[in-house]
Write a protein that holds these residues in place. Structure first.
Motif, PDB file in Angstrom:
ATOM      1  N   LEU A  93       0.905  -1.272   0.063  1.00 21.58           N
ATOM      2  CA  LEU A  93       0.062  -0.045  -0.164  1.00 21.58           C
ATOM      3  C   LEU A  93       0.884   1.354   0.138  1.00 21.58           C
ATOM      4  O   LEU A  93       0.455   2.372  -0.499  1.00 21.58           O
ATOM      5  CB  LEU A  93      -1.137   0.063   1.258  1.00 21.58           C
ATOM      6  N   THR A  94       1.866   1.345   0.624  1.00 23.56           N
ATOM      7  CA  THR A  94       2.763   2.326   1.061  1.00 23.56           C
ATOM      8  C   THR A  94       3.966   2.628   0.155  1.00 23.56           C
ATOM      9  O   THR A  94       4.458   3.760  -0.187  1.00 23.56           O
ATOM     10  CB  THR A  94       3.140   2.691   2.334  1.00 23.56           C
ATOM     11  N   GLY A  95       4.628   1.457  -0.439  1.00 26.21           N
ATOM     12  CA  GLY A  95       5.578   1.510  -1.230  1.00 26.21           C
ATOM     13  C   GLY A  95       6.781   1.668  -0.464  1.00 26.21           C
ATOM     14  O   GLY A  95       6.658   2.022   0.687  1.00 26.21           O
ATOM     15  N   GLY A  96       7.921   2.110  -1.129  1.00 22.69           N
ATOM     16  CA  GLY A  96       9.207   2.711  -0.277  1.00 22.69           C
ATOM     17  C   GLY A  96      10.155   1.607  -0.735  1.00 22.69           C
ATOM     18  O   GLY A  96       9.874   0.259  -0.582  1.00 22.69           O
ATOM     19  N   GLU A  97      11.428   2.174  -0.714  1.00 20.34           N
ATOM     20  CA  GLU A  97      12.737   1.069  -0.604  1.00 20.34           C
ATOM     21  C   GLU A  97      13.040   0.333   0.344  1.00 20.34           C
ATOM     22  O   GLU A  97      13.398  -0.777   0.319  1.00 20.34           O
ATOM     23  CB  GLU A  97      13.966   2.059  -0.880  1.00 20.34           C
ATOM     24  N   TRP A  98      12.568   0.688   1.579  1.00 23.78           N
ATOM     25  CA  TRP A  98      12.491  -0.232   2.631  1.00 23.78           C
ATOM     26  C   TRP A  98      12.209  -1.503   2.354  1.00 23.78           C
ATOM     27  O   TRP A  98      12.633  -2.372   2.969  1.00 23.78           O
ATOM     28  CB  TRP A  98      12.185   0.417   4.028  1.00 23.78           C
ATOM     29  N   GLY A  99      10.933  -1.503   1.891  1.00 23.43           N
ATOM     30  CA  GLY A  99      10.265  -2.969   1.731  1.00 23.43           C
ATOM     31  C   GLY A  99      11.034  -3.892   0.697  1.00 23.43           C
ATOM     32  O   GLY A  99      10.943  -5.016   0.553  1.00 23.43           O
ATOM     33  N   GLN A 100      11.585  -2.956  -0.542  1.00 22.34           N
ATOM     34  CA  GLN A 100      12.166  -3.743  -1.486  1.00 22.34           C
ATOM     35  C   GLN A 100      13.541  -4.523  -0.713  1.00 22.34           C
ATOM     36  O   GLN A 100      13.964  -5.473  -1.303  1.00 22.34           O
ATOM     37  CB  GLN A 100      12.564  -2.797  -2.722  1.00 22.34           C
ATOM     38  N   ALA A 101      14.202  -3.558   0.218  1.00 22.80           N
ATOM     39  CA  ALA A 101      15.579  -4.034   0.704  1.00 22.80           C
ATOM     40  C   ALA A 101      15.486  -5.128   1.652  1.00 22.80           C
ATOM     41  O   ALA A 101      16.148  -6.145   1.632  1.00 22.80           O
ATOM     42  CB  ALA A 101      16.035  -2.931   1.584  1.00 22.80           C
ATOM     43  N   VAL A 102      14.288  -5.524   2.502  1.00 23.71           N
ATOM     44  CA  VAL A 102      14.124  -6.521   3.294  1.00 23.71           C
ATOM     45  C   VAL A 102      13.044  -7.632   2.568  1.00 23.71           C
ATOM     46  O   VAL A 102      12.863  -8.496   3.153  1.00 23.71           O
ATOM     47  CB  VAL A 102      13.683  -5.823   4.759  1.00 23.71           C
ATOM     48  N   ALA A 103      12.706  -7.405   1.197  1.00 23.26           N
ATOM     49  CA  ALA A 103      11.749  -8.258   0.988  1.00 23.26           C
ATOM     50  C   ALA A 103      12.281  -9.719   0.603  1.00 23.26           C
ATOM     51  O   ALA A 103      11.553 -10.653   0.995  1.00 23.26           O
ATOM     52  CB  ALA A 103      11.358  -7.884  -0.638  1.00 23.26           C
ATOM     53  N   PRO A 104      13.765 -10.000   0.506  1.00 26.74           N
ATOM     54  CA  PRO A 104      14.177 -11.380   0.470  1.00 26.74           C
ATOM     55  C   PRO A 104      14.219 -12.135   1.707  1.00 26.74           C
ATOM     56  O   PRO A 104      14.302 -13.136   1.840  1.00 26.74           O
ATOM     57  CB  PRO A 104      15.734 -10.905   0.158  1.00 26.74           C
ATOM     58  N   VAL A 105      13.903 -11.257   2.955  1.00 26.06           N
ATOM     59  CA  VAL A 105      13.751 -11.809   4.194  1.00 26.06           C
ATOM     60  C   VAL A 105      12.417 -12.087   4.580  1.00 26.06           C
ATOM     61  O   VAL A 105      11.912 -12.985   4.989  1.00 26.06           O
ATOM     62  CB  VAL A 105      14.465 -11.050   5.194  1.00 26.06           C
ATOM     63  N   LEU A 106      11.671 -10.957   4.086  1.00 29.24           N
ATOM     64  CA  LEU A 106       9.999 -10.785   4.561  1.00 29.24           C
ATOM     65  C   LEU A 106       9.384 -11.983   3.663  1.00 29.24           C
ATOM     66  O   LEU A 106       8.130 -12.795   4.212  1.00 29.24           O
ATOM     67  CB  LEU A 106       9.436  -9.577   4.455  1.00 29.24           C
ATOM     68  N   ARG A 107       9.467 -12.077   2.781  1.00 23.30           N
ATOM     69  CA  ARG A 107       8.760 -13.094   1.829  1.00 23.30           C
ATOM     70  C   ARG A 107       8.844 -14.702   2.334  1.00 23.30           C
ATOM     71  O   ARG A 107       7.987 -15.273   2.455  1.00 23.30           O
ATOM     72  CB  ARG A 107       9.324 -13.056   0.370  1.00 23.30           C
ATOM     73  N   PRO A 108      10.140 -15.117   2.336  1.00 19.85           N
ATOM     74  CA  PRO A 108      10.120 -16.553   2.794  1.00 19.85           C
ATOM     75  C   PRO A 108       9.658 -16.728   4.417  1.00 19.85           C
ATOM     76  O   PRO A 108       9.089 -17.708   4.627  1.00 19.85           O
ATOM     77  CB  PRO A 108      11.469 -17.015   2.903  1.00 19.85           C
ATOM     78  N   ALA A 109       9.918 -15.444   5.365  1.00 24.88           N
ATOM     79  CA  ALA A 109       9.283 -15.423   6.667  1.00 24.88           C
ATOM     80  C   ALA A 109       7.746 -15.541   6.495  1.00 24.88           C
ATOM     81  O   ALA A 109       7.312 -16.380   7.246  1.00 24.88           O
ATOM     82  CB  ALA A 109       9.750 -14.329   7.385  1.00 24.88           C
ATOM     83  N   ALA A 110       7.114 -14.871   5.657  1.00 27.98           N
ATOM     84  CA  ALA A 110       5.857 -14.562   5.542  1.00 27.98           C
ATOM     85  C   ALA A 110       5.224 -16.099   5.043  1.00 27.98           C
ATOM     86  O   ALA A 110       4.110 -16.326   5.364  1.00 27.98           O
ATOM     87  CB  ALA A 110       5.284 -13.616   4.720  1.00 27.98           C
ATOM     88  N   MET A 111       5.966 -16.634   4.188  1.00 27.12           N
ATOM     89  CA  MET A 111       5.541 -17.853   3.604  1.00 27.12           C
ATOM     90  C   MET A 111       5.421 -19.144   4.749  1.00 27.12           C
ATOM     91  O   MET A 111       5.062 -20.054   4.303  1.00 27.12           O
ATOM     92  CB  MET A 111       6.663 -18.500   2.491  1.00 27.12           C
TER      93      MET A 111
END
Length: 357
Positions: free
Chosen positions: A71-89
């Motif tokens: 919803l908000t966007g931002g570079e912070w989300g792209q930077a930690v996405a490789p960690v957040l995605r498998p953690a969310a899975m």
């Protein structure tokens, strides 16, 4: 999402750690009845719940952060996405990990063992075993679906908004069910919000702790600011809960805090506040630390340590034989972390390959 699932099924490299991780968790759950012959099963299940409360913060918080970033966007989300995605899975794994508690409700919750301990209308219409399982199943099914969708692909902003609304509703129900109903006569309207913010804080701390070199400069500063905001949110909600209870001077609320006011648990809370809140907050106020990956990692590790102690302070004093429960919780937490690392490593490879296309 389809690409990620297809790769997970087809990639041989991903299969061994995934299957081993699942086997570790399933074997641990299967051994609970056997261990129950050696020690009271209620101690095992209560220790399991305490460990589950700590461990589940990261998968659920990661799922929520993915929705927020969509919803908000931002570079912070792209930077930690490789960690957040498998953690969310790992969110579907949360459902599997809660299964022993759902099957042993009467050994964990006093209202399930003896419905006469709560008002009749509350037990009939809300706090009963069938309704408890339905609410938990609804929440976990919805969270798992959202986690898979937004970890495997970007999802839509509309779905992200609806997903956050769904999360807000369901966490308000299950946080009270899973944790606060251990002492059903105590009521705190801010408890569910505090658990939700605690999950966001834990997921952020975990993300900055293990993320790669993409976190630096402005991105590091943004993540540091998010850590400050969520950390203050947890502290504020906890403090306001205490102040309202103290000001109201009601017996049920006082009894809840008195259980957590003996010398041992006061020491746990003080350590959690000093090392899990005050120290990382003070560090993050310094721009040079907030903008550095090393500084964020130190702050993140301290926050995770404080989160563990805080949740233990919230839950374990509700039980008897607290030393045994803490020992069981530590063992279970180690098992859950091991299973998560194995499964998460497999999922990370699949998701990275999928998003690289």
């Amino acid at each position: 999402m389809r690409t990620a699932v297809a790769r997970l099924a087809a990639t041989r490299i991903a299969h061994p750690p995934l299957l081993i991780g699942l086997a570790v968790l399933i074997l641990a759950e299967a051994l609970l009845p056997v261990l129950g012959l050696l020690m009271p099963i209620r101690l095992l299940l209560r220790g399991w719940l305490a460990a589950f409360a700590v461990w589940s913060c990261i998968p659920i918080g990661s799922m929520t952060l993915l929705l927020i970033h969509r919803l908000t966007g931002g570079e912070w989300g792209q930077a930690v996405a490789p960690v957040l995605r498998p953690a969310a899975m790992l969110t579907p794994l949360v459902a599997l990990a809660l299964l022993p508690v759902l099957l042993g409700l009467r050994d964990v919750y006093p209202w399930a063992a003896d419905p006469s301990t709560i008002p009749t209308d509350v037990g009939r219409w809300y706090l009963n075993e069938v309704a408890f399982v339905i609410r938990a199943s609804m929440a976990l099914a919805g969270w798992s679906l959202l986690a898979v969708i937004f970890a495997a692909g970007p999802g839509t902003q509309l779905l992200a908004g609806l997903g956050l609304a769904f999360f807000g509703l369901t966490i308000s129900l299950v946080a009270v069910d899973w944790y606060l109903s251990l002492e059903p006569h105590y009521v705190a309207t801010a408890f569910a919000a505090m658990i939700a913010v605690q999950q966001l804080l834990a997921a952020l701390a975990f993300a900055v702790l293990i993320s790669g070199p993409t976190i630096d400069g402005k991105v590091a500063g943004d993540l540091g600011g998010l850590l400050i905001a969520t950390l203050l949110g947890v502290v504020y909600l906890e403090l306001m809960t205490f102040i309202v209870a103290w000001y109201g001077d009601l017996p049920d609320k006082s009894a809840w805090f008195i259980k957590r006011a003996d010398s041992g648990w006061v020491a746990v809370l003080i350590v959690a506040i000093l090392f899990g809140a005050v120290l990382p907050f003070s560090m993050l106020l310094i721009k040079s630390i907030r903008d550095s990956q090393r500084g964020l990692r130190i702050a993140g590790s301290l926050i995770l340590f404080g989160t563990t102690l805080h949740i233990a302070w919230l839950l374990v004093p509700a039980f008897e034989a607290q030393g045994a429960i803490v020992a069981v919780a530590c063992a279970v937490l180690a098992i859950l972390v091991l299973a998560s690392l194995l499964i998460g490593s497999a999922l990370q490879r699949v998701l990275e390959a999928s998003h690289a296309e």
